[in-house]
Write a protein that holds these residues in place. Structure first.
Motif, PDB file in Angstrom:
ATOM      1  N   LEU A   1      45.853   1.780  65.984  1.00 15.93           N
ATOM      2  CA  LEU A   1      46.415   2.673  64.995  1.00 15.93           C
ATOM      3  C   LEU A   1      46.674   1.960  63.632  1.00 15.93           C
ATOM      4  O   LEU A   1      46.342   2.692  62.569  1.00 15.93           O
ATOM      5  N   GLY A   2      47.120   0.566  63.707  1.00 22.01           N
ATOM      6  CA  GLY A   2      47.177  -0.070  62.482  1.00 22.01           C
ATOM      7  C   GLY A   2      45.967  -0.191  61.634  1.00 22.01           C
ATOM      8  O   GLY A   2      45.902  -0.219  60.419  1.00 22.01           O
ATOM      9  N   LEU A   3      44.787  -0.645  62.622  1.00 25.24           N
ATOM     10  CA  LEU A   3      43.827  -0.767  61.830  1.00 25.24           C
ATOM     11  C   LEU A   3      43.085   0.525  61.317  1.00 25.24           C
ATOM     12  O   LEU A   3      42.413   0.594  60.340  1.00 25.24           O
ATOM     13  N   ALA A   4      43.315   1.589  62.198  1.00 27.53           N
ATOM     14  CA  ALA A   4      42.825   3.027  61.578  1.00 27.53           C
ATOM     15  C   ALA A   4      43.538   3.220  60.425  1.00 27.53           C
ATOM     16  O   ALA A   4      42.861   3.725  59.329  1.00 27.53           O
ATOM     17  N   LYS A   5      44.870   3.024  60.274  1.00 32.62           N
ATOM     18  CA  LYS A   5      45.498   3.357  58.935  1.00 32.62           C
ATOM     19  C   LYS A   5      44.947   2.581  57.604  1.00 32.62           C
ATOM     20  O   LYS A   5      44.689   2.922  56.616  1.00 32.62           O
ATOM     21  N   GLU A   6      44.477   1.359  58.070  1.00 30.77           N
ATOM     22  CA  GLU A   6      43.956   0.480  56.967  1.00 30.77           C
ATOM     23  C   GLU A   6      42.746   1.058  56.295  1.00 30.77           C
ATOM     24  O   GLU A   6      42.054   1.013  55.291  1.00 30.77           O
ATOM     25  N   LYS A   7      41.796   1.678  57.376  1.00 32.17           N
ATOM     26  CA  LYS A   7      40.656   1.926  57.074  1.00 32.17           C
ATOM     27  C   LYS A   7      40.604   3.352  56.645  1.00 32.17           C
ATOM     28  O   LYS A   7      39.378   4.091  56.104  1.00 32.17           O
ATOM     29  N   LEU A   8      41.673   4.135  56.890  1.00 30.00           N
ATOM     30  CA  LEU A   8      41.662   5.463  56.256  1.00 30.00           C
ATOM     31  C   LEU A   8      41.150   5.792  55.039  1.00 30.00           C
ATOM     32  O   LEU A   8      40.365   6.684  54.728  1.00 30.00           O
ATOM     33  N   ALA A   9      41.405   4.950  54.107  1.00 27.51           N
ATOM     34  CA  ALA A   9      41.023   5.116  52.540  1.00 27.51           C
ATOM     35  C   ALA A   9      39.637   4.709  52.253  1.00 27.51           C
ATOM     36  O   ALA A   9      38.795   5.476  51.729  1.00 27.51           O
TER      37      ALA A   9
ATOM     38  N   ASP B   1      37.072   4.005  54.705  1.00 27.01           N
ATOM     39  CA  ASP B   1      36.195   4.384  55.810  1.00 27.01           C
ATOM     40  C   ASP B   1      36.689   5.460  56.484  1.00 27.01           C
ATOM     41  O   ASP B   1      37.170   5.047  57.715  1.00 27.01           O
ATOM     42  N   PRO B   2      36.586   6.661  56.117  1.00 31.03           N
ATOM     43  CA  PRO B   2      37.374   7.787  56.944  1.00 31.03           C
ATOM     44  C   PRO B   2      36.700   8.009  58.357  1.00 31.03           C
ATOM     45  O   PRO B   2      37.534   8.148  59.173  1.00 31.03           O
ATOM     46  N   GLN B   3      35.604   7.957  58.225  1.00 33.71           N
ATOM     47  CA  GLN B   3      34.824   8.231  59.351  1.00 33.71           C
ATOM     48  C   GLN B   3      35.081   7.067  60.585  1.00 33.71           C
ATOM     49  O   GLN B   3      35.372   7.382  61.918  1.00 33.71           O
ATOM     50  N   ALA B   4      35.112   5.715  60.218  1.00 30.31           N
ATOM     51  CA  ALA B   4      35.473   4.807  61.076  1.00 30.31           C
ATOM     52  C   ALA B   4      37.081   4.950  61.673  1.00 30.31           C
ATOM     53  O   ALA B   4      37.214   4.596  62.677  1.00 30.31           O
ATOM     54  N   ALA B   5      37.924   5.323  60.505  1.00 29.35           N
ATOM     55  CA  ALA B   5      39.183   5.436  61.142  1.00 29.35           C
ATOM     56  C   ALA B   5      39.328   6.555  61.812  1.00 29.35           C
ATOM     57  O   ALA B   5      40.250   6.607  62.896  1.00 29.35           O
ATOM     58  N   ALA B   6      38.528   7.786  61.600  1.00 28.95           N
ATOM     59  CA  ALA B   6      38.606   9.033  62.655  1.00 28.95           C
ATOM     60  C   ALA B   6      38.006   8.436  64.029  1.00 28.95           C
ATOM     61  O   ALA B   6      38.566   8.837  65.067  1.00 28.95           O
ATOM     62  N   ARG B   7      36.984   7.621  64.182  1.00 25.55           N
ATOM     63  CA  ARG B   7      36.563   7.036  65.320  1.00 25.55           C
ATOM     64  C   ARG B   7      37.563   6.298  66.145  1.00 25.55           C
ATOM     65  O   ARG B   7      37.752   6.412  67.404  1.00 25.55           O
ATOM     66  N   MET B   8      38.237   5.510  65.295  1.00 26.55           N
ATOM     67  CA  MET B   8      39.226   4.732  65.833  1.00 26.55           C
ATOM     68  C   MET B   8      40.499   5.472  66.451  1.00 26.55           C
ATOM     69  O   MET B   8      41.201   5.157  67.375  1.00 26.55           O
ATOM     70  N   VAL B   9      41.065   6.586  65.586  1.00 30.30           N
ATOM     71  CA  VAL B   9      41.892   7.568  66.001  1.00 30.30           C
ATOM     72  C   VAL B   9      41.536   8.093  67.406  1.00 30.30           C
ATOM     73  O   VAL B   9      42.463   8.443  68.304  1.00 30.30           O
ATOM     74  N   ASP B  10      40.361   8.478  67.466  1.00 29.74           N
ATOM     75  CA  ASP B  10      39.779   9.285  68.807  1.00 29.74           C
ATOM     76  C   ASP B  10      39.903   8.287  69.850  1.00 29.74           C
ATOM     77  O   ASP B  10      40.309   8.796  70.892  1.00 29.74           O
ATOM     78  N   GLU B  11      39.547   7.111  69.592  1.00 24.61           N
ATOM     79  CA  GLU B  11      39.684   6.030  70.755  1.00 24.61           C
ATOM     80  C   GLU B  11      41.231   5.694  71.259  1.00 24.61           C
ATOM     81  O   GLU B  11      41.451   5.659  72.305  1.00 24.61           O
ATOM     82  N   ALA B  12      42.032   5.856  70.104  1.00 26.61           N
ATOM     83  CA  ALA B  12      43.360   5.793  70.451  1.00 26.61           C
ATOM     84  C   ALA B  12      43.938   6.833  71.226  1.00 26.61           C
ATOM     85  O   ALA B  12      44.879   6.577  72.078  1.00 26.61           O
ATOM     86  N   HIS B  13      43.554   8.003  70.923  1.00 29.04           N
ATOM     87  CA  HIS B  13      44.044   9.026  71.592  1.00 29.04           C
ATOM     88  C   HIS B  13      43.436   9.273  73.036  1.00 29.04           C
ATOM     89  O   HIS B  13      44.228   9.573  74.155  1.00 29.04           O
ATOM     90  N   GLY B  14      42.329   8.537  73.512  1.00 26.77           N
ATOM     91  CA  GLY B  14      41.807   8.395  74.758  1.00 26.77           C
ATOM     92  C   GLY B  14      42.829   7.241  75.573  1.00 26.77           C
ATOM     93  O   GLY B  14      42.976   7.531  76.598  1.00 26.77           O
ATOM     94  N   GLU B  15      43.247   6.345  74.703  1.00 20.73           N
ATOM     95  CA  GLU B  15      44.222   5.353  75.277  1.00 20.73           C
ATOM     96  C   GLU B  15      45.484   5.797  75.605  1.00 20.73           C
ATOM     97  O   GLU B  15      46.103   5.433  76.442  1.00 20.73           O
ATOM     98  N   VAL B  16      45.889   6.671  74.784  1.00 21.85           N
ATOM     99  CA  VAL B  16      47.196   7.536  75.069  1.00 21.85           C
ATOM    100  C   VAL B  16      46.946   8.304  76.294  1.00 21.85           C
ATOM    101  O   VAL B  16      48.408   8.219  77.061  1.00 21.85           O
ATOM    102  N   LYS B  17      46.078   9.024  76.723  1.00 23.20           N
ATOM    103  CA  LYS B  17      46.030   9.687  77.962  1.00 23.20           C
ATOM    104  C   LYS B  17      45.917   8.838  78.905  1.00 23.20           C
ATOM    105  O   LYS B  17      46.632   8.908  80.126  1.00 23.20           O
ATOM    106  N   VAL B  18      45.184   7.455  78.752  1.00 28.19           N
ATOM    107  CA  VAL B  18      45.348   6.606  80.088  1.00 28.19           C
ATOM    108  C   VAL B  18      46.733   5.919  80.034  1.00 28.19           C
ATOM    109  O   VAL B  18      47.321   5.875  81.513  1.00 28.19           O
ATOM    110  N   ALA B  19      47.162   5.552  79.046  1.00 33.39           N
ATOM    111  CA  ALA B  19      48.800   5.255  79.238  1.00 33.39           C
ATOM    112  C   ALA B  19      49.758   6.184  79.924  1.00 33.39           C
ATOM    113  O   ALA B  19      50.402   5.905  80.549  1.00 33.39           O
ATOM    114  N   LEU B  20      49.588   7.340  79.457  1.00 38.71           N
ATOM    115  CA  LEU B  20      50.391   8.459  80.167  1.00 38.71           C
ATOM    116  C   LEU B  20      50.018   8.517  81.522  1.00 38.71           C
ATOM    117  O   LEU B  20      51.096   8.594  82.256  1.00 38.71           O
TER     118      LEU B  20
END
Length: 449
Positions: free
Chosen positions: A282-290, A292-311
């Motif tokens: 999420l920290g990396l996605a925050k840095e890329k948000l400005a 490279d928004p598309q790359a940041a969106a992909r990283m957020v999407d991957e993080a969302h999957g990781e959240v589901k696995v952690a839960l």
């Protein structure tokens, strides 16, 4: 029998003894009893009890009378304490004799534990010990019983064998005694001797009956000796129960510590590591948000999957601590959920009108959980079953499968740890698992509703 033969190779005497016991085993129990080693060991026990019990009785009476008589002076107390210790030594001899000749599994009483060092503390511990006084009571009680047993045993053994062998030695009477045989009756005008073939045969037959009955009479007499040794020379039930509870408490503490270490390890290696990685992503996605928004969106999407696995990992961990379905809906629903996750089809049947105590319910759940895991990993079974019911004040669990069998508590497997956990709450684990199957494991727990 094949194992016995293999064990005795190279020991000729023991090997022939095994053959003799095998031959005796073909006889009916009533006929082989006088020839069995057990009968002769019990006879030896009774014969030795006569002199040993007299010595113990005389010593106990002398020690008590001397100690009490000298109690007005300081000398009487040490004399009494030393006498009690000598009686404990006498009891140790009796326990060894009972183990060797009667096969009594009697444990040694717990040793003295003076609170302080020194002779006075030791003396006080001896005098206050109930074990010491029970040894004295044994010495006083056992003597009259030992004399009675000795008289009965010697009369039956000697008369039985004498009458049984009478046809072999009755000829001594006419040859050396000047009479035709044993005199059965006699007065001034008439005498009856056991001298004709019918009377001799009848005497031998009576002797055979007495000889066959004698081992059972001696066995009944030594049953009282067994009870005396177990009741007076072994550890007291209260002390044994305290030691058992201390051991069970240690098992519970060790189990709780192991569970805490497992939870800590699962959190550190699982959910915690995954959440740390998620924070970095999420920290990396925050840095890329400005930039490279598309790359940041992909990283957020991957993080969302990781959240589901952690839960999911956290849910599994929470279920391993105490599942919510067990708290909310009880054993029936919780065990059905367990069965649904098992790799083998499991039939669950729970017949409980009420719920047991929460702690017992949790132990029952985790017992079934561990057994089903064993079935999934090791049994090779095609199907399994779980039955739960109540008998009086006990909760009964039974888990079975049609796998390869061979499960053994004594092999140091997970079943041994499971048996220790059940024993810590006065539970029992019984395993029936012949090689080739099927396996049936029964657990019994206190209800404590």
């Amino acid at each position: 029998m094949e194992a016995d033969v293999e064990d005795h190779r190279g020991h000729g005497g023991q090997r022939s003894g095994g053959r003799d016991e095998g031959r005796l085993g073909r006889l009916p129990v009533a006929l082989r009893a006088p020839l069995e080693g057990r009968a002769w060991r019990e006879l030896l026990y009774v014969l030795l009890s006569f002199p040993i019990s007299i010595i113990g009785f005389v010593f106990a009476v002398t020690m008590l009378s001397t100690g009490v008589a000298l109690a007005v002076t300081f000398i009487g107390i040490p004399v009494l304490a030393l006498g009690l210790m000598a009686c404990r030594g006498f009891g140790a001899l009796e326990r060894i004799r009972a183990r060797t000749l009667l096969g009594v599994d009697v444990k040694d009483p717990h040793p003295l534990k003076p609170r302080d060092k020194g002779f006075m503390a030791w003396m006080g511990a001896v005098l206050k010990s109930g074990v010491s006084w029970r040894h004295v009571l044994y010495a006083l009680i056992h003597m009259p019983w030992a004399i009675f047993s000795f008289v009965v045993t010697t009369v039956f053994w000697t008369y039985g064998w004498a009458m049984l062998t009478y046809p072999l030695w009755f000829w001594l009477f006419p040859l050396y005694g000047g009479q035709d045989g044993i005199q059965l009756y006699g007065d001034d005008g008439h005498r009856i001797y056991l001298d004709n073939p019918f009377e001799i045969g009848l005497t031998a037959g009576t002797g055979l009956l007495v000889t066959l009955a004698t081992p059972w009479i001696v066995r009944a007499l030594t049953t009282v000796d067994r009870l005396l040794v177990l009741g007076l020379l072994g550890p007291s039930r209260l002390v044994s129960r305290v030691v058992e509870l201390e051991s069970d408490r240690g098992v519970v503490v060790d189990t709780a510590a192991a569970d805490l270490r497992r939870i800590e390890r699962d959190l550190h290696d699982g959910a915690q590591a995954r959440l740390v990685a998620l924070a970095m992503d999420l920290g990396l996605a925050k840095e890329k948000l400005a930039e490279d928004p598309q790359a940041a969106a992909r990283m957020v999407d991957e993080a969302h999957g990781e959240v589901k696995v952690a839960l999911q990992e956290l849910r599994d961990l929470a279920r391993g601590i105490h599942p919510a379905v067990l708290t909310d809906r009880g054993l029936d629903a919780a065990l059905s959920a367990l069965a649904a996750r098992c790799t083998v089809p499991v039939e669950v049947e729970v017949d409980l009108a009420a719920r047991p105590a929460a702690a017992i319910e949790g132990i029952a759940y985790f017992t079934v959980s561990e057994l089903l895991q064993n079935i999934s990993k090791h049994s090779g079974a095609g199907r399994a079953s779980v039955d739960v019911w109540k008998v009086e004040d006990r909760l009964m669990l039974q888990v079975g499968d049609d796998g390869r069998g061979g499960a053994d508590v004594s092999a140091g497997s997970g079943l041994a740890g499971l048996a220790e956990r059940l024993d810590a709450v006065d539970g029992i684990l019984v395993v029936e698992s012949p090689v080739g199957g099927p396996t049936l494991i029964t657990a019994e727990l206190p209800w404590r509703g």
